[in-house]
Design a protein around this motif. Structure first.
Motif, short mmCIF file in Angstrom:
data_model
loop_
_atom_site.label_atom_id
_atom_site.label_comp_id
_atom_site.label_asym_id
_atom_site.label_seq_id
_atom_site.Cartn_x
_atom_site.Cartn_y
_atom_site.Cartn_z
N LEU A 268 -76.37 72.38 8.83
CA LEU A 268 -77.53 71.48 8.80
C LEU A 268 -78.76 72.13 9.42
N VAL A 269 -78.57 72.82 10.54
CA VAL A 269 -79.70 73.53 11.16
C VAL A 269 -80.28 74.52 10.17
N ASP A 270 -79.42 75.26 9.47
CA ASP A 270 -79.88 76.23 8.47
C ASP A 270 -80.62 75.55 7.33
N TRP A 271 -80.09 74.43 6.85
CA TRP A 271 -80.72 73.70 5.74
C TRP A 271 -82.10 73.20 6.13
N TYR A 272 -82.19 72.56 7.29
CA TYR A 272 -83.50 72.07 7.74
C TYR A 272 -84.47 73.23 7.93
N SER A 273 -83.99 74.36 8.42
CA SER A 273 -84.85 75.53 8.59
C SER A 273 -85.39 76.00 7.24
N ARG A 274 -84.55 75.98 6.22
CA ARG A 274 -85.01 76.37 4.87
C ARG A 274 -86.07 75.39 4.35
N LEU A 275 -86.06 74.16 4.84
CA LEU A 275 -87.06 73.17 4.43
C LEU A 275 -88.35 73.26 5.25
N GLY A 276 -88.41 74.22 6.16
CA GLY A 276 -89.64 74.43 6.93
C GLY A 276 -89.63 73.87 8.34
N PHE A 277 -88.50 73.33 8.78
CA PHE A 277 -88.40 72.84 10.16
C PHE A 277 -88.14 74.02 11.08
N ARG A 278 -88.72 73.97 12.28
CA ARG A 278 -88.57 75.05 13.24
C ARG A 278 -87.89 74.51 14.51
N PHE A 279 -87.28 75.43 15.24
CA PHE A 279 -86.60 75.10 16.49
C PHE A 279 -87.62 74.71 17.55
N ILE A 280 -87.36 73.59 18.24
CA ILE A 280 -88.22 73.13 19.34
C ILE A 280 -87.49 73.26 20.67
N GLY A 281 -86.23 72.89 20.72
CA GLY A 281 -85.47 72.94 21.96
C GLY A 281 -84.16 72.19 21.80
N TYR A 282 -83.58 71.81 22.91
CA TYR A 282 -82.31 71.11 22.92
C TYR A 282 -82.45 69.79 23.67
N GLU A 283 -81.61 68.84 23.30
CA GLU A 283 -81.49 67.56 24.01
C GLU A 283 -80.01 67.22 24.09
N LEU B 93 -85.66 69.89 15.98
CA LEU B 93 -86.38 70.62 14.94
C LEU B 93 -87.62 69.84 14.57
N SER B 94 -88.67 70.55 14.17
CA SER B 94 -89.90 69.86 13.79
C SER B 94 -90.62 70.68 12.73
N LYS B 95 -91.38 69.99 11.92
CA LYS B 95 -92.14 70.63 10.84
C LYS B 95 -93.61 70.23 10.98
N ALA B 96 -94.48 71.22 11.02
CA ALA B 96 -95.91 70.94 11.05
C ALA B 96 -96.33 70.41 9.70
N LEU B 97 -97.19 69.40 9.72
CA LEU B 97 -97.61 68.74 8.48
C LEU B 97 -99.10 68.99 8.23
N PRO B 98 -99.48 69.05 6.96
CA PRO B 98 -100.90 69.16 6.67
C PRO B 98 -101.61 67.85 7.00
N ALA B 99 -102.90 67.92 7.18
CA ALA B 99 -103.68 66.70 7.45
C ALA B 99 -103.62 65.79 6.24
N GLY B 100 -103.57 64.49 6.49
CA GLY B 100 -103.54 63.49 5.42
C GLY B 100 -104.87 63.42 4.69
N ILE B 101 -104.84 62.73 3.57
CA ILE B 101 -106.05 62.60 2.74
C ILE B 101 -106.86 61.40 3.19
#
Length: 175
Positions: free
Chosen positions: A140-155, A167-175
């Motif tokens: 799952l970590v690998d799959w999310y990474s392929r979708l553009g999510f990056r490692f942030i830390g652990y909880e 994991l988190s993914k930076a988003l473009p600004a909305g319209i």
């Protein structure tokens, strides 16, 4: 190759007429492979009451095929996302309670739900879309990474028996 029958997968908001019992059973099935790995995700064992409570914590969307719910994702906007340092950031939205019927997994349906949630996040003004998953669930970590999510830390959540990867993914600004 994608199954053409899967093109009938449509995404819509959860409706009060949808069955909490059926949603709970779908989540148990969707997470059964993770349960078989010994991972105690909430969705592996949650009660119908917990399913209803979690749905109320955000905006639940379902993927429907042939009139039956086959997948789900819970989107939480920036005001609904909370619980750890990253989730508490004002620009972060999140997804949770995400699952696809086991026999339909690996056919692009989960990707459709993730893409839909990303559009919800962008429309809400979020700058990040975050999630967490079990560290041992490397697939799952690998799959999310392929979708553009990056490692942030652990909880370490009190209700799980594993350390979570944030994991988190930076988003473009909305319209």
């Amino acid at each position: 190759m994608k199954n053409p029958a899967l093109s009938s997968f449509t995404i819509r908001p959860w409706m009060e007429t949808d069955s909490i019992a059926e949603m709970t059973a779908l989540l148990h099935r969707a997470y059964s492979g993770l349960a078989n790995m010994g991972l105690r995700f909430m969705a592996t064992h949650q009660s119908e009451e917990v399913t209803a409570k979690r749905i109320a914590e955000g905006q639940c969307f379902v993927g429907v095929m042939g009139g039956t719910i086959r997948g789900t994702i819970l989107f939480k906007n920036m005001g609904q996302t909370k619980g750890c340092d990253w989730y508490d950031r004002p620009e972060v939205s999140s997804i949770a309670q995400f699952g696809i019927e086991p026999g339909l997994q690996a056919n692009g349906l989960g990707r459709q739900l993730i893409d839909f949630a990303e559009q919800q996040a962008i429309a809400s003004g979020a700058r990040e879309l975050a999630l967490d998953t079990a560290e041992p669930a490397t697939h799952l970590v690998d799959w999310y990474s392929r979708l553009g999510f990056r490692f942030i830390g652990y909880e370490q959540w009190s209700h799980t028996n594993y350390r979570s990867v944030m994991l988190s993914k930076a988003l473009p600004a909305g319209i």
